[in-house]
Design an enzyme around this catalytic site. Structure first.
Site, PDB file in Angstrom:
ATOM      1  N   GLY A  43      23.309   8.235 -56.873  1.00 24.23           N
ATOM      2  CA  GLY A  43      23.705   6.897 -57.622  1.00 24.23           C
ATOM      3  C   GLY A  43      25.160   6.581 -57.822  1.00 24.23           C
ATOM      4  N   CYS A  83      22.264  14.956 -56.870  1.00 26.28           N
ATOM      5  CA  CYS A  83      23.457  14.310 -57.342  1.00 26.28           C
ATOM      6  C   CYS A  83      23.194  13.586 -58.647  1.00 26.28           C
ATOM      7  CB  CYS A  83      23.888  13.257 -56.050  1.00 26.28           C
ATOM      8  SG  CYS A  83      25.735  12.872 -56.666  1.00 26.28           S
ATOM      9  N   TYR A  84      23.355  12.268 -58.556  1.00 28.34           N
ATOM     10  CA  TYR A  84      23.070  11.578 -59.983  1.00 28.34           C
ATOM     11  C   TYR A  84      21.767  12.012 -60.534  1.00 28.34           C
ATOM     12  CZ  TYR A  84      22.530   7.704 -63.095  1.00 28.34           C
ATOM     13  OH  TYR A  84      22.276   6.851 -64.374  1.00 28.34           O
ATOM     14  N   HIS A 117      23.843  16.400 -51.127  1.00 29.28           N
ATOM     15  CA  HIS A 117      23.062  15.603 -50.610  1.00 29.28           C
ATOM     16  C   HIS A 117      22.294  16.405 -49.388  1.00 29.28           C
ATOM     17  CE1 HIS A 117      23.942  11.881 -52.629  1.00 29.28           C
ATOM     18  NE2 HIS A 117      25.056  12.392 -52.596  1.00 29.28           N
ATOM     19  N   GLU A 136      19.669  15.402 -47.792  1.00 28.57           N
ATOM     20  CA  GLU A 136      19.037  14.321 -46.840  1.00 28.57           C
ATOM     21  C   GLU A 136      19.858  14.075 -45.708  1.00 28.57           C
ATOM     22  OE1 GLU A 136      21.018  11.616 -49.956  1.00 28.57           O
ATOM     23  OE2 GLU A 136      20.126  13.773 -49.985  1.00 28.57           O
ATOM     24  N   ASP A 196       8.082  -5.119 -33.561  1.00 28.42           N
ATOM     25  CA  ASP A 196       7.267  -5.037 -34.662  1.00 28.42           C
ATOM     26  C   ASP A 196       6.140  -6.015 -34.593  1.00 28.42           C
ATOM     27  OD1 ASP A 196       9.205  -3.560 -35.746  1.00 28.42           O
ATOM     28  OD2 ASP A 196      10.506  -5.427 -36.622  1.00 28.42           O
ATOM     29  N   LYS A 250      11.241   1.876 -39.051  1.00 27.39           N
ATOM     30  CA  LYS A 250      11.371   1.345 -37.618  1.00 27.39           C
ATOM     31  C   LYS A 250      10.853   2.540 -36.621  1.00 27.39           C
ATOM     32  CE  LYS A 250      12.349  -2.079 -34.630  1.00 27.39           C
ATOM     33  NZ  LYS A 250      12.046  -3.439 -34.700  1.00 27.39           N
TER      34      LYS A 250
END
Length: 514
Positions: free
Chosen positions: A55, A82-83, A170, A172, A228, A370
């Site tokens: 964040g 992190c945050y 991070h 990710e 979609d 997606k």
């Protein structure tokens, strides 16, 4: 579908959705939730694990987003990133403050000192991505350090008695090459997740849910021909067969061969109840002489609703309207678990129709990203041309034909667009690019063809790379490819004597021109 659930608490990180994608890639179902979701509600949801996102704020600032401190007493494994790490340590006796440098952003070298638990199988030394202005400066005796960097002694920590871990970096992002190993270790070894969330299980579960909800009633699905809506329609057909009526409105603003592909796919292949409405004259008549892009959008939306409503009334016993809302739409509109009662972004094909027609809404794709929708389309047997096609704007070619829209201009634009996309496919680049198309500019310029001068129109080619379509960079296509495309368009498309290539990124430009 597996009952395993991981909750990702969102503290305003730009990477919250990316964390969710990484967890899904490990075949574990997860959902992004509000940062202040109560511990009592979490207990009801019974997750296998919790991830606290990063964040932009400082945990000690007034008004900074905090989670319910009772989360850490539930016995549910927690990974703070992190945050999220700073917040967990802040609540459990640690001290958080600014780094010696005002902010640490970019790559750093991580040295792992304890390879048990989440660092099992992880290199002792590796590159990680930092993005923080604060860090945990010290922790209580209940914590132990797992890893450090030159500027961050507590780059990773573990609580000695609780299933709680913290990472200052991070895992990710792609810039942390082995970050997926940490997430896999946390999910598998700490949370006990089986990794059984697969697309086949999603199909079985969703088909059962649709049957239970719909009963003997009929469902109307707005079909645009895009990925979609096509996947949504195919899933409904698998679940309830001809109980679903697909309405496809041909507004005359589609890409080359779009209508034929939709008819072949759903009428001939899936044997669906397809209502293909030819409304080209209505749309083009309403658009005649209109140049303002916002006015064009409003006109197209209004005519679409009128045509769709008229066709929908011819379908008896219809009580539901289906649309292809995806998970990023749900998150961005505040519709995550126990989020504010915000309105979900409506699919361009159905607009405000659920309320107008008194239908109940069905959104079978609302838990998917997606890339997961594309995987679902493959599982359902949709043709590759449908599953992997690039995004297409709701107003269609009307916003790629700058200025007023005429049938003659649309024919020109379709031919140029088809040449561009065909050349991308031949070069093996279509699936490697995120979105590509031609734009017809209201710009005429002097040219020379044969022995004569010309004064004709300009085609602009647009091709971008993006992960989320929130930002995008222009594609560095090979020069010889662009040369072939330009030559083919000028030689084969009447009225074009100049081709240009758009090298603007988003921001400051948008992907579409209007």
């Amino acid at each position: 579908m597996t009952n395993e659930l991981v909750l990702i608490f969102d503290f305003g990180s730009q990477f919250a959705q990316l964390i969710a994608r990484r967890v899904r890639e490990l075949n574990v179902f997860c959902q992004v939730v509000r940062h202040d979701l109560s511990a009592a509600r979490v207990k009801e949801l019974n997750p296998k694990g919790i991830i606290l996102s990063g964040g932009p704020m400082s945990v000690y600032e007034p008004g900074a987003p905090h989670c319910d401190p009772k989360l850490f007493d539930l016995g549910v494994p927690v990974l703070g990133i992190c945050y999220g790490m700073q917040l967990a340590c802040h609540f459990l006796g640690g001290k958080v403050g600014q780094t010696a440098h005002s902010r640490e952003y970019g790559r750093a070298t991580l040295n792992v000192t304890n390879r048990n638990s989440i660092f099992q199988g992880y290199p002792i030394e590796s590159t990680v991505w930092m993005s923080h202005g604060d860090q945990v400066q010290n922790v209580s005796g209940d914590f132990e350090a797992l890893a450090s960097t030159d500027t961050c002694p507590l780059a990773a920590v573990k609580h000695k008695s609780r299933p709680l871990f913290g990472l200052q970096f991070h895992p990710e992002v792609a810039h942390t090459p082995y970050g997926g190993q940490i997430l896999a270790n946390f999910l598998r070894d700490v949370c006990g997740c089986s990794g059984a969330w697969k697309m086949t299980a999603f199909i079985e579960s969703t088909v059962a849910d649709i049957k239970r909800k719909v009963g003997n009633n009929r469902v109307i699905c707005g079909l645009s021909g895009g990925v979609d809506s096509s996947v949504c329609a195919a899933l409904l057909v698998k679940a309830i067969g001809t109980q679903v009526a697909c309405i496809y409105v041909d507004n005359g603003l589609m890409r080359e061969g779009e209508t034929e592909l939709v008819k072949h796919t759903f009428r001939d292949w899936f044997k669906a109840d397809l209502h293909a409405v030819d409304a080209k004259e209505q749309f083009l008549s309403a658009l005649a002489g209109v140049s303002d892009p916002q006015q064009k959008r409003k006109i197209i939306g209004k005519v679409f609703i009128d045509v769709f409503k008229h066709e929908a009334k011819s379908i008896p016993d219809a009580h539901f309207l289906a649309q292809g809302t995806l998970y990023p739409d749900v998150i961005e509109s505040g519709g995550a678990i126990d989020g504010p009662a915000a309105t979900i972004k409506l699919h361009h094909n159905v607009g405000g129709l659920p309320a107008e027609l008194g239908f109940e809404l069905i959104e079978p794709l609302r838990d998917l990203f997606k890339d997961e929708v594309r995987k679902l389309g493959v599982e359902l047997g949709l043709p590759e041309d449908v599953v992997w096609r690039h995004p297409f704007p709701g107003p269609g070619l009307a916003v790629r034909c700058l200025g007023d829209v005429t049938e003659e201009k649309l024919v020109t634009l379709r031919k140029a667009d088809t040449i561009f996309l065909d050349e991308l496919r031949k070069a093996g680049l279509y699936r490697k690019t995120s979105q590509a198309f031609a734009v017809l500019l209201p710009v005429r310029s002097v040219g020379v063809m044969g022995d004569g001068r010309t004064y004709e129109n300009t085609i602009c080619l647009r091709c971008v790379q993006t992960d989320d379509f929130m930002t995008a960079d222009w594609s560095r296509l090979p020069e010889d490819l662009l040369a072939r495309v330009a030559t083919a368009i000028i030689n084969k498309v009447k009225g074009i004597n100049r081709v240009v290539y758009d090298i603007s990124s988003k921001p400051p430009a948008t992907i579409e021109w209007e």
